[in-house]
Design a protein around this motif. Structure first.
Motif, PDB file in Angstrom:
ATOM      1  N   UNK A  94      27.974  40.213  32.832  1.00  0.00           N
ATOM      2  CA  UNK A  94      27.530  38.921  32.304  1.00  0.00           C
ATOM      3  C   UNK A  94      28.189  37.724  32.997  1.00  0.00           C
ATOM      4  N   UNK A  95      29.071  37.971  33.944  1.00  0.00           N
ATOM      5  CA  UNK A  95      29.819  36.876  34.585  1.00  0.00           C
ATOM      6  C   UNK A  95      29.791  37.054  36.103  1.00  0.00           C
ATOM      7  N   UNK A  96      30.094  35.974  36.827  1.00  0.00           N
ATOM      8  CA  UNK A  96      30.116  36.103  38.295  1.00  0.00           C
ATOM      9  C   UNK A  96      31.497  35.870  38.881  1.00  0.00           C
ATOM     10  N   UNK A  97      32.499  35.636  38.028  1.00  0.00           N
ATOM     11  CA  UNK A  97      33.871  35.512  38.528  1.00  0.00           C
ATOM     12  C   UNK A  97      34.846  35.670  37.359  1.00  0.00           C
ATOM     13  N   UNK A  98      36.114  35.833  37.692  1.00  0.00           N
ATOM     14  CA  UNK A  98      37.192  35.805  36.690  1.00  0.00           C
ATOM     15  C   UNK A  98      38.182  34.746  37.170  1.00  0.00           C
ATOM     16  N   UNK A  99      38.528  33.807  36.298  1.00  0.00           N
ATOM     17  CA  UNK A  99      39.429  32.726  36.715  1.00  0.00           C
ATOM     18  C   UNK A  99      40.867  33.220  36.841  1.00  0.00           C
ATOM     19  N   UNK A 100      41.305  33.957  35.842  1.00  0.00           N
ATOM     20  CA  UNK A 100      42.718  34.347  35.799  1.00  0.00           C
ATOM     21  C   UNK A 100      42.817  35.718  35.114  1.00  0.00           C
ATOM     22  N   UNK A 101      43.626  36.595  35.683  1.00  0.00           N
ATOM     23  CA  UNK A 101      43.906  37.878  35.025  1.00  0.00           C
ATOM     24  C   UNK A 101      45.407  37.955  34.776  1.00  0.00           C
ATOM     25  N   UNK A 102      45.771  38.463  33.603  1.00  0.00           N
ATOM     26  CA  UNK A 102      47.194  38.611  33.255  1.00  0.00           C
ATOM     27  C   UNK A 102      47.409  40.074  32.907  1.00  0.00           C
ATOM     28  N   UNK A 103      48.335  40.715  33.623  1.00  0.00           N
ATOM     29  CA  UNK A 103      48.508  42.148  33.410  1.00  0.00           C
ATOM     30  C   UNK A 103      49.978  42.532  33.602  1.00  0.00           C
ATOM     31  N   UNK A 104      50.366  43.633  33.002  1.00  0.00           N
ATOM     32  CA  UNK A 104      51.727  44.137  33.152  1.00  0.00           C
ATOM     33  C   UNK A 104      51.847  45.028  34.379  1.00  0.00           C
ATOM     34  N   UNK A 105      53.020  45.606  34.572  1.00  0.00           N
ATOM     35  CA  UNK A 105      53.238  46.543  35.677  1.00  0.00           C
ATOM     36  C   UNK A 105      54.410  47.452  35.332  1.00  0.00           C
ATOM     37  N   UNK A 106      54.451  48.590  36.015  1.00  0.00           N
ATOM     38  CA  UNK A 106      55.559  49.537  35.810  1.00  0.00           C
ATOM     39  C   UNK A 106      56.645  49.362  36.855  1.00  0.00           C
ATOM     40  N   UNK A 107      56.243  48.897  38.039  1.00  0.00           N
ATOM     41  CA  UNK A 107      57.204  48.525  39.083  1.00  0.00           C
ATOM     42  C   UNK A 107      56.635  47.334  39.864  1.00  0.00           C
TER      43      UNK A 107
END
Ligand code: 5RP
Length: 249
Positions: A94-107
């Protein structure tokens, strides 16, 4: 909860001693949510740190300080949390872009390369995080390493019928694969896509760019948890003088 933790910590004369890792995660998760602007399409990461981000996004929406955002979940977990905290959702169709993604990490290494997949969500996380115009990683200071693979195995999502040949192929590459087993569930972990996860230890990951490609070239591998050259900003939760603080690089 956050205020209560602080209160009890202070009451005991040790502001963050109760659970410093949890406080670092809360602080950094909230700091990332504060960077989201009204009208944004937001990739919603998976894990205990981004759970605080989703919670705070919901609080900002409810207070009226933030308006008109939609989230793209990276897992069943983030979808459930977004619904719980009132963050509207959309899909990639339903979208053509993502402005910002926020995610965790293990390293996280000094070049901002990552190992992800501690929650077995790295396949969908990689799709969403790589699409974002800005990808922000939120971690507590314990996730920082000089070299990927120092503390965490590389998660590899494998379609179930290929688990034996993929295991053999990874051993030939010098990896030590272990099938991830469920907790409070007999048998292996099954991902949101219905696949299995091999956690692969390597003696040393000298070239994460090549290892990511090599693992993904094994027939039957869907995706692995090495993320390279995709992170714009890392927010690190730390404890300084007994207080949780956030620094960035
Ligand atoms: C899930 C992930 C998580 O982002 C990663 O495991 C970090 O989780 P947490 O914030 O709970 O430490 O990659 O697949």
């Amino acid at each position: 909860m956050f205020i209560l933790d602080k209160f009890y910590g202070a009451f005991l004369g040790m502001t963050v001693a109760a659970d410093p890792v949890k406080l670092m995660k809360q602080e950094v998760g909230k700091a990332a949510a504060a960077l989201v602007k009204s009208g944004s399409i937001v990739g919603l990461g998976t894990g205990s740190t981004t759970a605080y981000t989703i919670q705070f996004l919901g609080e900002r929406l409810q207070s009226g300080e933030l308006k008109d955002i939609v989230g793209v979940p990276t897992s069943f977990q983030s979808e459930v949390l977004a619904k719980q905290y009132g963050v509207p959702l959309t899909t990639l169709d339903a979208i053509d872009h993502i402005d910002i993604a926020i995610d965790g990490a293990d390293e996280v290494d000094p070049q901002k390369n990552l190992i992800k997949g501690g929650g077995a969500a790295h396949t969908r996380e990689k799709v969403v995080d790589y699409l974002a115009n800005q990808f922000i990683v939120v971690v507590d200071s314990g996730k920082l390493v000089d070299r990927l693979g120092s503390t965490f195995a590389v998660p590899v999502e494998v379609i179930p019928m290929a688990i034996t040949p993929v295991t053999d192929a990874i051993k030939k590459l010098g990896g030590k694969p272990e099938l991830r087993m469920g907790v409070k569930k007999a048998g292996p972990v099954i991902t949101d896509q219905g696949n299995m996860v091999l956690d692969v230890r390597f003696d040393s990951i000298d070239d994460p760019v090549n290892l990511e490609k090599t693992l993904n070239n094994i027939p039957g591998v869907l995706e692995n948890g090495i993320f390279v050259n995709c992170v714009n900003l890392v927010l690190v939760g730390e404890v300084k003088d007994g207080q949780p603080v956030v620094r960035q690089f």
